[in-house]
Design an enzyme around this catalytic site. Structure first.
Site, short mmCIF file in Angstrom:
data_model
loop_
_atom_site.label_atom_id
_atom_site.label_comp_id
_atom_site.label_asym_id
_atom_site.label_seq_id
_atom_site.Cartn_x
_atom_site.Cartn_y
_atom_site.Cartn_z
N CYS A 198 0.83 -1.38 -0.16
CA CYS A 198 0.02 0.07 -0.11
C CYS A 198 0.82 1.36 -0.02
CB CYS A 198 -1.11 -0.12 1.33
SG CYS A 198 -2.47 0.88 0.85
N HIS A 212 -3.39 -5.69 2.32
CA HIS A 212 -3.15 -5.93 3.86
C HIS A 212 -3.84 -7.37 4.24
CE1 HIS A 212 -2.28 -1.35 4.34
NE2 HIS A 212 -3.23 -1.62 3.48
N1 GLN Z 1 -2.35 6.65 2.09
C1 GLN Z 1 -2.11 5.77 0.93
C2 GLN Z 1 -3.78 5.77 0.22
O1 GLN Z 1 -4.77 6.14 0.74
C3 GLN Z 1 -2.00 4.44 1.21
C4 GLN Z 1 -2.94 3.97 2.24
C5 GLN Z 1 -2.54 2.76 3.12
O2 GLN Z 1 -1.33 2.52 3.14
N2 GLN Z 1 -3.58 1.93 3.64
O3 GLN Z 1 -3.88 5.57 -0.98
#
Ligand code: GLN
Length: 242
Positions: free
Chosen positions: A94, A195
């Site tokens: 992510c 995740h």
């Molecule tokens: N901040 C990033 C997004 O919203 C990654 C989010 C995350 O790692 N869950 O795209």
């Protein structure tokens, strides 16, 4: 591998470790130990230098502001780029995935330079956040069973010609571009929006990283019963029969 022991590096647990992504380090470490491999794990906080002698680096997801701080520090540090130049393997999730690309949009709404380790560019999606369980078929070249994970991101990621999509979606948004892809990889650098933690749901990915690090084609089997139960449950949650 740098010497007879396998060196695992968990990058910036203080900034990048949402949704239990630290579990990825636990699973890789455990599966190495189950094969009686000599493995050491280093957790590197964002005020510490990134060691360049690691074999496998893991990076998790994060909120938008910690993501910008992590990108700034990783650029300034340069250690991860040097490690990859030395042949290290990186697996990122992510926010970590977006940081490894050429660019992403930061919490201030501005383009932020990434590390350029993966040929992807991330922008901010203007639609709803991508949230939910995902099921996808991993690139057949990698020889892995379907990918299961949970996604929650606003960014969307375009995969360039020097990377391959990690997987093709059955359900979920993945890279979020509407092209049906999820994640990206090249020879040694991997990125995913999954995740879960993703290694607990897909222990075969942990094994792939170990095989790449050891330069072997196979590892002794281990008991996957617990992982299989979790996979079956989560694949069902993604609306697909196990
Ligand atoms: N901040 C990033 C997004 O919203 C990654 C989010 C995350 O790692 N869950 O795209």
């Amino acid at each position: 591998m740098s010497d007879s022991s396998l060196r695992l590096v968990w990058v910036y647990p203080d900034l990048l470790s949402t949704y239990g992504d630290q579990g990825n380090a636990l699973v890789v470490e455990r599966r190495a130990r189950q094969r009686r491999l000599n493995v050491s794990r280093v957790d590197v906080r964002s005020d510490q230098p990134i060691p360049t002698s690691g074999d496998i680096y893991l990076i998790g997801g994060g909120e938008d502001r910690p993501q910008r701080l992590a990108a700034e520090r990783l650029r300034r540090d340069g250690g991860l780029n040097r490690a990859v130049a030395n042949g290290a393997i990186v697996f990122s999730v992510c926010a970590g995935y977006q940081i490894l690309g050429h660019e992403f949009v930061n919490d201030l709404g501005r383009p932020e330079q990434g590390l350029g380790l993966l040929d992807v560019v991330s922008v901010r999606g203007d639609g709803e956040r991508c949230v939910g369980d995902v099921l996808a078929d991993i690139d057949p070249r990698l020889g892995l069973p379907p990918l299961t994970g949970f996604e929650n991101h606003q960014g969307i990621t375009h995969v360039g010609p020097n990377a391959r999509p990690l997987a093709t979606l059955r359900t979920g948004k993945g890279n979020g571009t509407g092209d049906g892809t999820e994640g990206a990889y090249n020879d040694t650098v991997f990125g995913t929006y999954m995740h879960g933690p993703v290694m607990a749901r897909n222990p075969q990915i942990a094994d792939l990283l170990l095989k790449l690090a050891l330069d072997v084609n196979a590892l002794p089997p281990v008991d996957d019963q617990w992982y299989e139960a979790l996979r079956t449950e989560r694949i069902a949650a993604a609306g697909q029969p196990a």
